[in-house]
Write a protein that holds these residues in place. Structure first.
Motif, PDB file in Angstrom:
ATOM      1  N   SER A   1       7.218  14.576  -6.739  1.00 20.43           N
ATOM      2  CA  SER A   1       8.768  14.354  -6.370  1.00 20.43           C
ATOM      3  C   SER A   1       9.837  13.298  -6.780  1.00 20.43           C
ATOM      4  CB  SER A   1       8.804  15.061  -5.118  1.00 20.43           C
ATOM      5  OG  SER A   1       8.728  14.080  -3.564  1.00 20.43           O
ATOM      6  N   GLY A   2       8.885  12.309  -6.306  1.00 19.11           N
ATOM      7  CA  GLY A   2      10.016  10.916  -7.003  1.00 19.11           C
ATOM      8  C   GLY A   2      10.546  10.955  -5.917  1.00 19.11           C
ATOM      9  N   GLU A   3      10.511  11.664  -4.527  1.00 15.12           N
ATOM     10  CA  GLU A   3      10.722  10.613  -3.230  1.00 15.12           C
ATOM     11  C   GLU A   3      10.063  10.176  -1.780  1.00 15.12           C
ATOM     12  OE1 GLU A   3      14.187  11.000  -2.060  1.00 15.12           O
ATOM     13  OE2 GLU A   3      14.236  11.727  -4.352  1.00 15.12           O
ATOM     14  N   PRO A   4      10.483   9.391  -1.557  1.00 15.52           N
ATOM     15  CA  PRO A   4       9.599   8.149  -0.109  1.00 15.52           C
ATOM     16  C   PRO A   4       9.521  10.117   1.195  1.00 15.52           C
ATOM     17  CG  PRO A   4      10.495   6.978  -0.729  1.00 15.52           C
ATOM     18  CD  PRO A   4      11.074   8.546  -1.813  1.00 15.52           C
ATOM     19  N   THR A   5      11.267  10.686   1.170  1.00 16.83           N
ATOM     20  CA  THR A   5      10.405  11.764   2.203  1.00 16.83           C
ATOM     21  C   THR A   5       9.842  12.874   1.922  1.00 16.83           C
ATOM     22  OG1 THR A   5      12.426  12.863   1.018  1.00 16.83           O
ATOM     23  CG2 THR A   5      13.376  11.251   3.252  1.00 16.83           C
ATOM     24  N   ALA A   6       8.997  13.180   1.007  1.00 11.41           N
ATOM     25  CA  ALA A   6       8.159  14.436   0.359  1.00 11.41           C
ATOM     26  C   ALA A   6       6.976  14.078   1.234  1.00 11.41           C
ATOM     27  CB  ALA A   6       7.873  14.222  -1.120  1.00 11.41           C
TER      28      ALA A   6
ATOM     29  N   ILE B   1       0.712  -1.268  -0.572  1.00 11.96           N
ATOM     30  CA  ILE B   1      -0.326  -0.038   0.205  1.00 11.96           C
ATOM     31  C   ILE B   1       0.803   0.879   0.001  1.00 11.96           C
ATOM     32  CG2 ILE B   1      -1.676   1.478   1.730  1.00 11.96           C
ATOM     33  CD1 ILE B   1      -3.353  -1.281   1.847  1.00 11.96           C
ATOM     34  N   MET B   2       1.876   1.526   0.506  1.00 13.65           N
ATOM     35  CA  MET B   2       2.862   2.321   0.790  1.00 13.65           C
ATOM     36  C   MET B   2       3.284   2.526  -0.611  1.00 13.65           C
ATOM     37  SD  MET B   2       5.334   1.902   4.178  1.00 13.65           S
ATOM     38  CE  MET B   2       3.583   3.871   5.810  1.00 13.65           C
ATOM     39  N   SER B   3       3.955   1.263  -1.155  1.00  6.33           N
ATOM     40  CA  SER B   3       4.750   2.012  -2.380  1.00  6.33           C
ATOM     41  C   SER B   3       3.760   2.074  -3.915  1.00  6.33           C
ATOM     42  CB  SER B   3       5.190   0.937  -2.698  1.00  6.33           C
ATOM     43  OG  SER B   3       5.749   0.095  -3.678  1.00  6.33           O
ATOM     44  N   LEU B   4       2.621   1.800  -3.321  1.00 11.76           N
ATOM     45  CA  LEU B   4       1.340   1.998  -4.090  1.00 11.76           C
ATOM     46  C   LEU B   4       0.839   3.367  -4.116  1.00 11.76           C
ATOM     47  CD1 LEU B   4      -0.405   1.474  -7.066  1.00 11.76           C
ATOM     48  CD2 LEU B   4      -2.372   0.518  -4.828  1.00 11.76           C
ATOM     49  N   ASP B   5       1.425   3.791  -2.632  1.00  9.74           N
ATOM     50  CA  ASP B   5       1.144   5.161  -2.588  1.00  9.74           C
ATOM     51  C   ASP B   5       1.633   6.383  -2.872  1.00  9.74           C
ATOM     52  OD1 ASP B   5      -0.869   7.363  -0.999  1.00  9.74           O
ATOM     53  OD2 ASP B   5       0.426   7.312   0.295  1.00  9.74           O
ATOM     54  N   GLN B   6       2.883   6.199  -2.809  1.00 12.54           N
ATOM     55  CA  GLN B   6       3.726   6.890  -3.650  1.00 12.54           C
ATOM     56  C   GLN B   6       3.961   6.956  -4.847  1.00 12.54           C
ATOM     57  OE1 GLN B   6       7.060   6.041  -2.278  1.00 12.54           O
ATOM     58  NE2 GLN B   6       6.414   6.014   0.337  1.00 12.54           N
ATOM     59  N   GLN B   7       2.858   6.106  -5.751  1.00 16.49           N
ATOM     60  CA  GLN B   7       3.160   6.272  -7.267  1.00 16.49           C
ATOM     61  C   GLN B   7       1.481   7.315  -7.542  1.00 16.49           C
ATOM     62  OE1 GLN B   7       3.471   2.714  -9.235  1.00 16.49           O
ATOM     63  NE2 GLN B   7       3.858   1.656  -7.207  1.00 16.49           N
TER      64      GLN B   7
END
Length: 155
Positions: free
Chosen positions: A76-81, A30-36
């Motif tokens: 942004s492509g950055e999980p830290t965003a 879910i986290m991976s999908l959420d970042q796309q």
């Protein structure tokens, strides 16, 4: 007798670890999908939108995000965003969906509810994708963690 007790404790520990692993896998998915930014070449989204409100305001607050904020964080492509409190909301979403084969991708969220598309692999037919919406809504409606579920298919 001692060996039997040790074996029972070891078995219970393994069962507990197996459940934790399942939740962790769903959570990471879910986290991976959420970042796309979706849809993309791997994932497609349902036309219908599911509105979902958790019974705990804190979870709703953790998932608070406008459509433009989500687009900016994802772009942004950055999980830290993403804000750090979001992880707790996604963890609760993963717990809720742990037994489901469907994933939800957040479109937006306000203080009282979030709106999600059902996300499925790109190779699934559009009909199968849209047919997945209402069974998922029925499942969500039966959860004690959820206070409100609705479908908007005007998108």
């Amino acid at each position: 007798m001692k060996n039997w007790v040790f074996a029972l404790v070891a078995l219970l520990a393994l069962v507990g670890c197996e459940q934790q692993t399942t939740n962790t896998l769903k959570e990471s998915e879910i986290m991976s999908l959420d970042q796309q930014l979706l849809p993309n070449s791997e994932w497609q989204l349902s036309r219908s939108v599911i509105e979902l409100s958790f019974c705990r305001d804190r979870v709703n607050e953790d998932l608070l995000a406008s459509e433009s904020e989500l687009r900016g964080w994802r772009g942004s492509g950055e999980p830290t965003a993403f804000p750090p409190y979001r992880d707790e909301g996604l963890e609760k979403l993963a717990e809720l969906l742990s037994d489901q084969q469907r994933l939800l991708w957040q479109k937006e969220g306000n203080i009282s509810a979030q709106r999600y598309h059902v996300a499925m692999p790109a190779n699934v037919s559009k009909g199968e994708l849209e047919d997945a919406v209402f069974p998922l809504v029925a499942f969500l409606s039966s959860s004690e963690q959820v206070c409100h579920v609705a479908v908007d298919d005007s998108y």
